[in-house]
Enzyme design. Structure first.
Site, PDB file in Angstrom:
ATOM      1  CG  ASP A 179       7.225 -21.529   9.627  1.00  0.00           C
ATOM      2  OD1 ASP A 179       6.304 -22.010  10.313  1.00  0.00           O
ATOM      3  OD2 ASP A 179       7.209 -21.511   8.395  1.00  0.00           O
ATOM      4  CG  HIS A 180       3.252 -20.575  14.385  1.00  0.00           C
ATOM      5  ND1 HIS A 180       2.902 -19.851  13.279  1.00  0.00           N
ATOM      6  CD2 HIS A 180       2.175 -21.349  14.672  1.00  0.00           C
ATOM      7  CE1 HIS A 180       1.665 -20.169  12.925  1.00  0.00           C
ATOM      8  NE2 HIS A 180       1.195 -21.076  13.742  1.00  0.00           N
ATOM      9  CG  ASP A 237      -1.268 -16.002   5.825  1.00  0.00           C
ATOM     10  OD1 ASP A 237      -0.535 -15.315   6.553  1.00  0.00           O
ATOM     11  OD2 ASP A 237      -2.261 -16.631   6.254  1.00  0.00           O
ATOM     12  CG  HIS A 242       2.985 -21.809   8.361  1.00  0.00           C
ATOM     13  ND1 HIS A 242       3.991 -21.273   9.124  1.00  0.00           N
ATOM     14  CD2 HIS A 242       1.921 -20.988   8.533  1.00  0.00           C
ATOM     15  CE1 HIS A 242       3.547 -20.176   9.728  1.00  0.00           C
ATOM     16  NE2 HIS A 242       2.300 -19.977   9.378  1.00  0.00           N
TER      17      HIS A 242
HETATM   18  C1  BG6 Z   1      -0.359 -17.814  10.459  1.00  0.00           C
HETATM   19  C2  BG6 Z   1      -1.173 -17.243   9.328  1.00  0.00           C
HETATM   20  O1  BG6 Z   1       0.991 -17.805  10.145  1.00  0.00           O
HETATM   21  O2  BG6 Z   1      -0.777 -19.155  10.694  1.00  0.00           O
HETATM   22  C3  BG6 Z   1      -2.647 -17.306   9.645  1.00  0.00           C
HETATM   23  O3  BG6 Z   1      -0.782 -15.897   9.111  1.00  0.00           O
HETATM   24  C4  BG6 Z   1      -3.055 -18.711  10.015  1.00  0.00           C
HETATM   25  O4  BG6 Z   1      -3.421 -16.833   8.547  1.00  0.00           O
HETATM   26  C5  BG6 Z   1      -2.129 -19.275  11.076  1.00  0.00           C
HETATM   27  O5  BG6 Z   1      -4.372 -18.668  10.495  1.00  0.00           O
HETATM   28  C6  BG6 Z   1      -2.409 -20.740  11.316  1.00  0.00           C
HETATM   29  O6  BG6 Z   1      -1.662 -21.178  12.408  1.00  0.00           O
HETATM   30  P1  BG6 Z   1      -2.171 -22.371  13.326  1.00  0.00           P
HETATM   31  O7  BG6 Z   1      -1.075 -22.576  14.295  1.00  0.00           O
HETATM   32  O8  BG6 Z   1      -3.450 -21.912  13.950  1.00  0.00           O
HETATM   33  O9  BG6 Z   1      -2.380 -23.515  12.391  1.00  0.00           O
END
Ligand code: BG6
Length: 490
Positions: A179-180, A237, A242
């Site tokens: 989960d980045h 999503d 997140h």
């Molecule tokens: C991803 C989603 O996991 O996270 C995207 O699939 C979203 O829809 C993105 O845009 C947002 O990540 P960050 O790091 O740009 O906030």
């Protein structure tokens, strides 16, 4: 001075989907940065894999282009890029057939103790098949790790299936579910803020905290991911992963150590304590929206249906939820979550809103006393603001002001903020699962999400339209204002 991170022993990183968007945008640039930091030991190999017939030389050229496209000019160094691409090679593999696997095996050193990571930057429908073939072709050694990305299923049932197919080949300690958001600096800082200071923990409960807000706002629309996005929507999503991970880090009990399972045990307890939302209360506790044409990113933009070339869609691009955690620490403290595409600004933020003082000693004309707020800015402009009341300077009568003690990480530390993937990719090599989701966490999150989706279906709760560049449907404002509160900054 912070000691430099330890460099890992030589390893092999195999990226399935090696020519795809994620690899080009995120994975290869992240590995390049770690290479510049001296974190990739000599003798390590990075192998790109996909169906396309490509020579290793052509893969190196593609990677150079990706680095130039996705790394800011100031961070791009030609010599470092030359050193980095020397580590790369490429092999074409048919993931649904048998060709290419032996070649891949030959490219990997036979040393069983050498760390090997397979990053599956492919659709989840292929996870099981690839893992099965890694097993059958003898590529899954005891020192092998496999990295998988969301979407990890689209509900509890399909998540169980994904986890079971991967689990048939790899044990849980070999599986790294990314989960980045957990790799973002400020998200990790949240734990340090809570557990590295004596200040907050005594106040971190329902007697001192009025409510919590978590906002992940984006200015972009569905972009080129229309078909994935339309089958997903904001709840799956963003919220299932997140946002619930952020909520867990805010709400969990102190783990006994910074150990992967100690932390994940505590997060799991939070997920299990989320009060279920179902048919009876879904209309009062959740808001769904879908963007229409409007203005964003400095220009006129089209609506979701035009962006995705669909005639009709019931997919939400915005969701707000009033969640509650049914335990002693948090009973009665609402957690307001909201996320959406095509909102007026791109930022992710956690706001801890403390209660009002019990009694004011100040004259009425001194001005209003606002509750303290701790604002944790996850991105951009990472930092922490602690809002407090002070006296307005001057010799006149007493006047009160609400001001932030402001710590911007960029100003304080003057260092480049690494992308989340930079940390996570090497945590895999180190075998550190602290910032990865455990199987039971993913499943518990779906267990809370599924009834919300089901209730939307059964009650026919369609997404409300909102204009691009606005803060979502007005119902999202009413969701919090009904309780006598407001979204932070509005
Ligand atoms: C991803 C989603 O996991 O996270 C995207 O699939 C979203 O829809 C993105 O845009 C947002 O990540 P960050 O790091 O740009 O906030």
């Amino acid at each position: 001075m912070t000691p430099p991170a330890k460099s890992a022993s030589p390893f092999d990183y195999v990226v399935f989907g090696g020519t795809g968007d994620l690899a080009r945008r995120k994975l290869l640039p992240a590995l390049y940065h770690r290479c510049c930091d001296g974190q990739i030991a000599e003798g390590s190999r990075i192998i790109g894999v996909s169906r396309r017939k490509l020579s290793s030389e052509a893969y190196r050229t593609m990677t150079r282009e990706a680095l130039r496209d996705f790394i800011p000019v100031a961070e791009y160094d030609q010599d470092a890029a030359d050193r980095f691409v020397k580590m790369l090679s490429y092999v074409a593999v048919d993931v649904s057939g048998d060709s290419g696997w032996d070649k891949l095996k030959k490219m990997l050193p036979s040393d069983d103790g050498r760390t090997r990571a397979f990053y599956l930057a492919v659709g989840p429908g292929l996870f099981g098949e690839i893992c099965g073939r890694l097993g059958r072709h003898g590529l899954a050694t005891p020192a092998t790790r496999v990295v998988i990305e969301k979407p990890l299923g689209r509900d509890l049932k399909s998540a169980n299936e994904v986890n079971a197919t991967v689990g048939a080949v790899f044990s849980e300690d070999q599986v790294f579910r990314i989960d980045h958001y957990l790799g973002k600096e400020t998200v990790q800082n949240l734990m340090v803020l809570r557990f590295g200071n004596v200040l907050y923990e005594p106040l971190w409960n329902s007697s001192r905290i009025d409510h919590v807000q978590i906002t992940v706002a984006e200015t972009l629309g569905a972009e080129s991911r229309g078909s994935y996005y339309d089958s997903s929507g904001a709840l799956r999503d963003m919220v299932q992963n997140h946002m619930l991970q952020l909520l867990c880090l805010v709400a969990m009990e102190p783990p006994d150590s910074y150990d992967a399972n100690a932390i994940r045990d505590e997060k799991l307890k939070v997920l299990n304590a989320l009060r279920p939302i179902g048919e009876d209360d879904v209309e009062t506790l959740t808001v769904r929206g879908q963007y229409r044409a409007g203005a964003a990113n400095g220009g006129a933009v089209s609506g979701y249906l035009e962006d995705t070339s669909l005639e009709q869609s019931n997919t939400e691009t915005f969701v707000a939820v009033k969640a509650e955690i049914a335990n002693w620490r948090w009973a009665g403290v609402p957690f307001y979550l909201r996320t959406g595409k095509r909102l007026p600004a791109r930022f992710s933020e956690i706001v801890i809103a403390f209660k009002q003082i019990p009694h004011s000693i100040f004259p009425k004309n001194a001005g209003a006393i606002h509750g303290n707020r701790l604002v944790i800015r996850v991105q951009p402009d990472e930092g922490v603001k602690q809002w407090i009341m002070i006296k307005d300077p001057g010799s006149g009568s007493m006047r009160l002001r609400h001001v932030p003690l402001d710590m911007s990480f960029a100003e304080e530390f003057q260092v480049r903020h690494p992308d989340a993937y930079e940390r996570l990719l090497l945590d895999v090599i180190r075998g550190d699962q602290t910032l990865f989701m455990r199987r039971d966490e993913v499943e518990a999150a779906w267990r809370w999400i599924d009834p919300i989706r089901d209730a939307w279906e059964t009650s026919g709760m369609a997404p409300k339209p909102y204009i691009s560049g606005s803060w979502g449907p007005s119902a999202a404002i009413a969701l919090i204002e009904r309780d006598g509160r407001a979204w932070h900054g509005e």
